[in-house]
Design an enzyme around this catalytic site. Structure first.
Site, PDB file in Angstrom:
ATOM      1  CG  ASP A  93      -0.192  -0.047   2.535  1.00  0.00           C
ATOM      2  OD1 ASP A  93       0.672  -0.923   2.668  1.00  0.00           O
ATOM      3  OD2 ASP A  93      -0.473   0.776   3.429  1.00  0.00           O
ATOM      4  CG  ASP A 124       7.038   4.098   2.424  1.00  0.00           C
ATOM      5  OD1 ASP A 124       6.891   2.905   2.717  1.00  0.00           O
ATOM      6  OD2 ASP A 124       6.585   5.036   3.112  1.00  0.00           O
ATOM      7  CD  GLU A 158       4.006   0.849   7.027  1.00  0.00           C
ATOM      8  OE1 GLU A 158       4.799   1.218   7.925  1.00  0.00           O
ATOM      9  OE2 GLU A 158       3.620   1.594   6.107  1.00  0.00           O
ATOM     10  CD  GLU A 159       2.623   4.213   4.172  1.00  0.00           C
ATOM     11  OE1 GLU A 159       2.610   4.880   5.232  1.00  0.00           O
ATOM     12  OE2 GLU A 159       3.628   4.083   3.468  1.00  0.00           O
ATOM     13  CG  ASP A 185       9.467  -3.918   7.676  1.00  0.00           C
ATOM     14  OD1 ASP A 185       9.236  -3.852   6.454  1.00  0.00           O
ATOM     15  OD2 ASP A 185       8.658  -3.519   8.540  1.00  0.00           O
ATOM     16  CG  HIS A 428       4.990   9.186   3.355  1.00  0.00           C
ATOM     17  ND1 HIS A 428       4.363   9.037   4.566  1.00  0.00           N
ATOM     18  CD2 HIS A 428       5.204   7.934   2.907  1.00  0.00           C
ATOM     19  CE1 HIS A 428       4.210   7.758   4.836  1.00  0.00           C
ATOM     20  NE2 HIS A 428       4.722   7.059   3.838  1.00  0.00           N
TER      21      HIS A 428
END
Length: 456
Positions: A93, A124, A158-159, A185, A428
């Site tokens: 995601d 990301d 995850e977000e 990770d 982001h």
């Protein structure tokens, strides 16, 4: 998979770059309300992965948890469950885009040029998912089998805190009694020009993460006409509470993991930083103040306070009946979620301001430290980026790893991609992109890791 011109840095070939580019074209935005998530885009991505990596999907076991995907690669020595066993995480995601007009290429066009692969998720975290699959596909073609069982756990939320993806997959592994040597990770990267006094690229392998909590401050009042405001409006009272939190941050503190980070970097630091770190036993407060001078490093030495939203009132000439603000805290090991709430009450000192924890909160990693396989990850890092200075660190944000912390002996949050301070802002942010050379490093790193797991 890779190509290298004489005297140049290895890079990925066009077909490999395009596989990532196509994944970036899937608009897999996770929403806090699952009903608002476009599940068709996750289905598109799943179909793409299955088409691009046929050996993975033929030879590994796959279980799905909603749109999350958990692959099981059986080890050659099942009698020793920990040795050579690993859990490799990634998430499919991405976050939404606020400023599409500011992008060089449309954020979901997945443009691939001679130098970069562009798009939301390029760093990301779709590059990680695809790189792991590229490495496993290659290893399967070569007949490689890990010594212990390897799990690939790719979340889909995850977000937005990872509850349905990582939360369910980790619970499944826990119930099955899974125990691994390594958990790997996202989180740390290799930076250039970011660490003060260090000329070499710095690889920060994170060994834990800070906690996360959001606090809502709210004030109610009678309201009325702005011509007769009284001594304090709801907005004024709220603004004073927010200001008090910013003016009275958590105290500076050097944690064991930060001290370890500095000790590992000292030998590659220039003066006077090297000398100052040599005196950290007596000059700890001074070192903490130096780190706190920059937002990038302040997160290493305190629980941070970030007011992020504030609103109240309906018109300029109407006294507001309600005002509220949201303050986000990233919690240093040694502090806690309950401690954040107590800090807010102590600092604000106003019973008219209601203080409430909202959303999902998480505690910081307990006693984070470099585990037994840290040196393996460090060695692989130096293999793909020669000359890198390797150290430890803490992820300032929250990752899916927190759900799996108890399932592995060594935890590392890291990807061997080389980023400048400006590149870090792209995560982001606007113009997220990954250099083809970095994607080659990421694939090579994971392929080398698999080979080493097969040797254990």
């Amino acid at each position: 998979m890779t190509r290298t011109a004489p005297g140049s840095t290895p890079t990925v070939d066009d077909a490999t770059a395009e596989r990532l580019g196509a994944a970036l074209r899937c608009v897999t935005i996770a929403r806090e309300d699952p009903a608002e998530t476009d599940t068709r885009e996750f289905d598109r991505l799943a179909a793409h992965l299955e088409a691009c990596f046929p050996r993975v999907h033929r030879q590994l076991e796959l279980e799905t948890f909603g749109h999350a995907r958990l692959y099981r690669w059986a080890g050659a020595n099942p009698g020793t469950p920990e040795r050579g066993a690993a859990i490799l995480l990634g998430h499919m995601d991405v976050v939404p885009v606020d400023d599409e007009q500011g992008w060089t290429h449309p954020p979901f066009a997945g443009v691939v040029d001679d130098e970069f692969i562009w798009g939301r998720g390029a760093i990301d975290d779709k590059s990680r998912v695809l790189a792991i699959l590229e490495a496993v596909e290659s290893a399967l073609a070569a007949g490689v089998q890990p010594s212990g069982t390897v799990y690939l756990a790719f979340g889909h939320d995850e977000e937005v805190f990872g509850i349905e993806g990582a939360g369910r997959m980790s619970a499944h592994l826990r119930a099955a009694g899974v125990r691994a040597e390594l958990l790997l990770d996202e989180g740390g990267v290799i930076t250039t020009g970011v660490a003060t006094g260090v000329a070499a690229p710095v690889a920060t392998i994170m060994v834990g993460e800070k906690g996360f909590a959001t606090v809502r401050l709210s004030v109610t009042a009678v309201g009325g006409h702005s011509s007769m405001p009284g001594r304090q409006t709801a907005v004024g009272r709220l603004a004073r509470a927010v200001a008090r939190l910013q003016d009275h941050p958590f105290p500076l503190r050097l944690t064991p993991v930060t001290l370890d980070m500095l000790a590992r970097l000292r030998s590659v630091m220039s003066e006077p930083h090297r000398t100052l770190l040599g005196l950290v036993g007596v000059a700890g407060p001074a070192v903490a103040r130096v780190l706190a001078a920059s937002p990038t490093t302040e997160a290493l030495v305190r629980t941070t306070t970030a007011p992020t939203m504030i609103h109240g009132g309906v018109r300029p000439n109407v006294l507001p009946q309600r005002a509220e603000a949201f303050v986000n805290f990233r919690i240093l090991p040694g502090d806690s979620v309950d401690g954040v709430l107590a800090h807010c009450r102590r600092v604000i000192r106003d019973e008219q301001v209601r203080i409430k924890l909202v959303g999902t909160a998480s505690e910081p990693s307990p006693d984070p430290a470099a585990g037994p396989l840290f040196d393996l990850i460090a060695d692989l890092t130096r293999a793909v980026v020669p000359g890198a200075a390797v150290t430890v660190g803490m992820v300032p944000g929250a990752t899916d790893s927190r759900y799996y912390d108890d399932l592995a002996v060594t935890r590392c949050n890291f990807a061997p991609i080389v980023l400048t301070a400006h590149d870090l802002e792209r995560i982001h942010g606007t113009d997220e992109r990954l250099a083809r050379a970095d994607y080659a490093r990421l694939i090579s790193f994971n392929r080398r890791l698999i080979d080493r797991l097969a040797e254990r």
